[in-house]
Design an enzyme around this catalytic site. Sequence first.
Site, PDB file in Angstrom:
ATOM      1  N   GLY A  26       0.827  -1.204   0.000  1.00 19.67           N
ATOM      2  CA  GLY A  26       0.000   0.000   0.000  1.00 19.67           C
ATOM      3  C   GLY A  26       0.862   1.256   0.000  1.00 19.67           C
ATOM      4  O   GLY A  26       0.829   2.039  -0.918  1.00 19.67           O
ATOM      5  N   GLY A  86       6.735   1.226  10.667  1.00 21.28           N
ATOM      6  CA  GLY A  86       6.499   1.010   9.237  1.00 21.28           C
ATOM      7  C   GLY A  86       7.101   2.069   8.345  1.00 21.28           C
ATOM      8  O   GLY A  86       7.369   1.811   7.177  1.00 21.28           O
ATOM      9  N   GLU A  87       7.297   3.259   8.865  1.00 23.98           N
ATOM     10  CA  GLU A  87       7.733   4.347   7.991  1.00 23.98           C
ATOM     11  C   GLU A  87       9.113   4.888   8.337  1.00 23.98           C
ATOM     12  O   GLU A  87       9.800   5.447   7.493  1.00 23.98           O
ATOM     13  CB  GLU A  87       6.689   5.464   8.025  1.00 23.98           C
ATOM     14  CG  GLU A  87       5.392   4.981   7.411  1.00 23.98           C
ATOM     15  CD  GLU A  87       4.240   5.947   7.574  1.00 23.98           C
ATOM     16  OE1 GLU A  87       4.037   6.757   6.676  1.00 23.98           O
ATOM     17  OE2 GLU A  87       3.534   5.886   8.596  1.00 23.98           O
ATOM     18  N   GLN A 120      10.344  -4.914   8.079  1.00 25.30           N
ATOM     19  CA  GLN A 120       9.761  -3.588   7.851  1.00 25.30           C
ATOM     20  C   GLN A 120      10.837  -2.507   7.807  1.00 25.30           C
ATOM     21  O   GLN A 120      10.797  -1.609   6.986  1.00 25.30           O
ATOM     22  CB  GLN A 120       8.749  -3.259   8.939  1.00 25.30           C
ATOM     23  CG  GLN A 120       7.369  -3.795   8.618  1.00 25.30           C
ATOM     24  CD  GLN A 120       6.294  -3.073   9.414  1.00 25.30           C
ATOM     25  OE1 GLN A 120       6.242  -3.182  10.617  1.00 25.30           O
ATOM     26  NE2 GLN A 120       5.456  -2.343   8.753  1.00 25.30           N
ATOM     27  N   ASN A 146       8.067  -8.214  17.229  1.00 28.85           N
ATOM     28  CA  ASN A 146       8.474  -9.438  16.538  1.00 28.85           C
ATOM     29  C   ASN A 146       9.732  -9.123  15.743  1.00 28.85           C
ATOM     30  O   ASN A 146       9.675  -8.429  14.730  1.00 28.85           O
ATOM     31  CB  ASN A 146       7.340  -9.911  15.612  1.00 28.85           C
ATOM     32  CG  ASN A 146       7.701 -11.189  14.869  1.00 28.85           C
ATOM     33  OD1 ASN A 146       8.848 -11.408  14.482  1.00 28.85           O
ATOM     34  ND2 ASN A 146       6.718 -12.042  14.666  1.00 28.85           N
ATOM     35  N   PRO A 147      10.881  -9.607  16.186  1.00 31.59           N
ATOM     36  CA  PRO A 147      12.141  -9.224  15.539  1.00 31.59           C
ATOM     37  C   PRO A 147      12.186  -9.572  14.055  1.00 31.59           C
ATOM     38  O   PRO A 147      12.772  -8.834  13.267  1.00 31.59           O
ATOM     39  CB  PRO A 147      13.194 -10.034  16.299  1.00 31.59           C
ATOM     40  CG  PRO A 147      12.554 -10.440  17.580  1.00 31.59           C
ATOM     41  CD  PRO A 147      11.076 -10.516  17.321  1.00 31.59           C
ATOM     42  N   LYS A 148      11.542 -10.687  13.691  1.00 34.19           N
ATOM     43  CA  LYS A 148      11.622 -11.094  12.290  1.00 34.19           C
ATOM     44  C   LYS A 148      10.840 -10.150  11.392  1.00 34.19           C
ATOM     45  O   LYS A 148      11.368  -9.615  10.417  1.00 34.19           O
ATOM     46  CB  LYS A 148      11.096 -12.530  12.152  1.00 34.19           C
ATOM     47  CG  LYS A 148      11.252 -13.079  10.754  1.00 34.19           C
ATOM     48  CD  LYS A 148      10.717 -14.497  10.634  1.00 34.19           C
ATOM     49  CE  LYS A 148      11.787 -15.525  10.922  1.00 34.19           C
ATOM     50  NZ  LYS A 148      11.372 -16.894  10.593  1.00 34.19           N
ATOM     51  N   THR A 149       9.584  -9.910  11.735  1.00 36.99           N
ATOM     52  CA  THR A 149       8.775  -9.042  10.870  1.00 36.99           C
ATOM     53  C   THR A 149       9.211  -7.580  11.003  1.00 36.99           C
ATOM     54  O   THR A 149       9.142  -6.823  10.041  1.00 36.99           O
ATOM     55  CB  THR A 149       7.276  -9.175  11.192  1.00 36.99           C
ATOM     56  OG1 THR A 149       7.070  -8.931  12.593  1.00 36.99           O
ATOM     57  CG2 THR A 149       6.764 -10.565  10.864  1.00 36.99           C
ATOM     58  N   GLY A 192       5.568   3.138  16.273  1.00 40.10           N
ATOM     59  CA  GLY A 192       5.456   2.685  14.889  1.00 40.10           C
ATOM     60  C   GLY A 192       6.810   2.400  14.263  1.00 40.10           C
ATOM     61  O   GLY A 192       7.801   3.045  14.581  1.00 40.10           O
TER      62      GLY A 192
END
Lengths: 167, 770
Positions: free
Chosen positions: B274, B736-737, B671, B664-667, B734
């Site tokens: 997205g 994600g950015e 990101q 969650n270290p992996k995800t 956050g």
Amino acid sequence: MAIRINGTEVAAPDDVRVSLLDLLRERLHLTGTKVGCNQGACGACTVLVDGERVLSCLTLAVQAEGRSVTTIEGLGSADSPHPLQLAFIEHDGFQCGYCTPGQVCAAAAMLREIEAGVPSYVTADLTAPVLVTREEVRERMSGNLCRCGAHNGIVDAILEVAAGRAA
Amino acid sequence: MSRIQNAVIESVKTVLGWVPAQWLPGGTPDPLIERRAAIGRQASRQDGPAKVRGEARFAAEVAMDRLTYASLVHGTVTRGRITRLETAAAEAAPGVILVLTHRNMPRLAPLALISFTDLSAVGNSSLPILQDPVVRYNGQVVALVVAETQEQADHAAQLIEIDYAADAARTRFEGAKDDARTPASILIEKNHVSVGDAERELERAPHRVDNVYRTPGHNHNALELHAVTVAWQGGSLVVHDATQMIAPSANVLARLFGLKKEQVRVLSPFVGGGFGGKGLWDHQIVAIAAARLVDRPVRLVLSRDSVYRIIGGRTPTEQRVAIGADTEGRFTALVHTGYSIMPTYGACPEQYTLGTRALYRARSFEIVQRHLDLDIVPNTFMRAPGEAIGTFAVECAVDELAHAMSVDPIELRRRNEPDRHPISGTAFSQRALMQAYADGAGRFGWERRLAQPGARRDGEWLLGMGCASGSFPYVRMPGANVRITLRRTGEATLSCSAQDMGMGTATVQIQHAADRLGLPVEAITFEMGDSSLPAGPLAGGSAQTVSIAGAIMAAADKLTAELLRLAGNASPVAGLRAGEVRLVDGGITSIANPSQRESYQSILTRAARNEVTVSAAGSPPLEMLKFAMHSSSAIFCALRVSQVTGEIRVDRLLGSFDCGTILNPKTAASQFRGGMIMGLGLALTEETLFDERSGRIMNATLADYHIPSHLDVPEIDVMWTGIPDPRSPLGARGIGEIGITGVAAAVANAVFNATGKRIRDLPITLDKVL
């Protein structure tokens, strides 16, 4: 002549404009093959035709008559997944998962290309056997775009599978 | 945004300044910060198996009986009016069911623009959609064809003939500056911030830099094309959409088409990327209208070209950053002003100056953004709107000042590190940017950098290192609702209309719920992606995870109270109040005396209940206004530049993050890396080429807009402080950015270190380096 798709014979469509991609997605509901650009720029639609990676958006369905097509659905299953599918999960080689089937299909064929000794732009010695290096994998997978940025995980997954095969 | 809004927000902040912190959300740190088990584990994604097998069904992949296919026609002038519209040939073409134009499009009101004060408003454009013969930007939808097959629809779309009377259009960035607007606010912040007399301080500063930085337009380019599969079922509407805003879209569509809320269902369990672009645009509206007219389901998948034409991207900007410093390197002035495009009918102000307010201490500030009106598809939010490109300007300027002063750029940042928010004076909830720098510099080997540009080489290659700070604000959205159903079997289902674009929404919320409810992760199911579930907020602003986490916290409190009520007087936990117990090991346990406990199974069995269900909304996110809450990062880049070709190869990229608890270290690592890779594109290759003569995007394909491919992406190292934020649910902020922020500056600073050339105009292509 029929098209063999994941082991099943399928009649070619009446409308010759139908791409292999649209045959798979819209008529056979094999939606594991993705559409990202419809012009051969992103690799999301990669499938195997007679074992070689092909962009299904640039392939008319009728071109696949008499040939054998393998999509992500035919590459592995829930009961017997392809090693690449497991490695992609383990190495988090995706986020949204949209480019993933194309990456997995491309990787499967790409490893066979290296095994067959096909050189690439980064192959330094054209006379020696081609090795599965990070650099080779990155170059050879560059036709499969990923916008989430899972590149490191994808390459790690492929290298792990290649190492497992060699062992 | 208005002056009234500024006043309201300021008053709330002032009042909250007087309210004791413990009365507010986050006043007492979330107890799970101290006792997490599933949270923080290296768990693989819940939806991984479905995704690698190609079984995850995206919006364009839902099978429907009597499905029809649609194809769009785009206008080819920038402003004007349709003078001839010939549709007969298209209508007569094989398989065609409908040609939809302004003539037969149902009359619809314009969409309400995305607003941070009205969360049910999610329009990216307030322009009329196929309502009149007027063309307002180049590429606007002017017709839609519906046919039995995609091939028939695409062919018929080409048979439509249109003549236009073109009007003069505003298409030049430079030319629009004379009429620039200065909005009162940027999102919920006051736009113009003036502290002291920055220009005067700048003039008399012993050290100063003062430069203009330019960033081009960008497009999100999620790999999945925007797509909808729409069906009217009786009077109800079902929309399988690729969207980041499931519940808000359903609300807006209901209002637009005159339906009750429960008559609209938007489903979007998987979204193929997205990055801000998968919102509500014209294509959903015309597809829904068409489906009603043909009385059959319609599928509309945009072509890649269509995505560029009608889905806005990131605006180009021109930013001035000036820094004055005293002899010790302490900032006496920080100026950040600039221009970006924001048509009056668009929603995104591209807040490139907001991050600057929290990054450095300075004696004086002058910060203001000016908007330009151009006739374009409205620009919108794209990963780290504002900060992604704002940090490019500011963090290059800091590097330039450090070089001019012969001070290490990390040391210069340390000397200007604020202990409170530099402008508001508000306390930071938590901030360890300098620790992120120290950790990152150690692992990266920053000490090997030579301050002198061009001092390291390897054959034709000049080697350089650079660093930069990244930042992104913490946001928790209001309006997050969650339903928890706990069954006697010791299993729980959480339900929320939340969306996943690859963040691992279900994966981390299941981890969270496991710890919150005292259950194993295997016992928890997370239902999402459907507007018929309790409403979640839109996925944006790096806010979804904490927003849903806040709702789960509230629901778990409610569940605790309900379980205590059901437990009654015969229970070992009888008499205990909600604040005196916690949910662990499949039951309720006294905090004071852990042997005093009863399992869920026992409580529900005695109460003769198979299950108990509670719903709750997260508390109002007042912590955001009470504290200055930001994620921050230190980005390090090592690269080489060919003296022969100007080619830049990034050898190493490291991100050291301070973003609270990592769930969650992996995800999370994925990101971070993903953001950093988009940052590499921002730095080196990405540019939406806009023809200022015609008002048309010239590179509307993935072949001509270059996102990073495998060979462009080195191994990327990520690390984090992991220090929990005491004011947020789970201690998380956050992630994600933030990854994209700072990267372009780190690359540009490394290019300078390698070559001695300052490139202040993105992307840094080889022609600029030579």
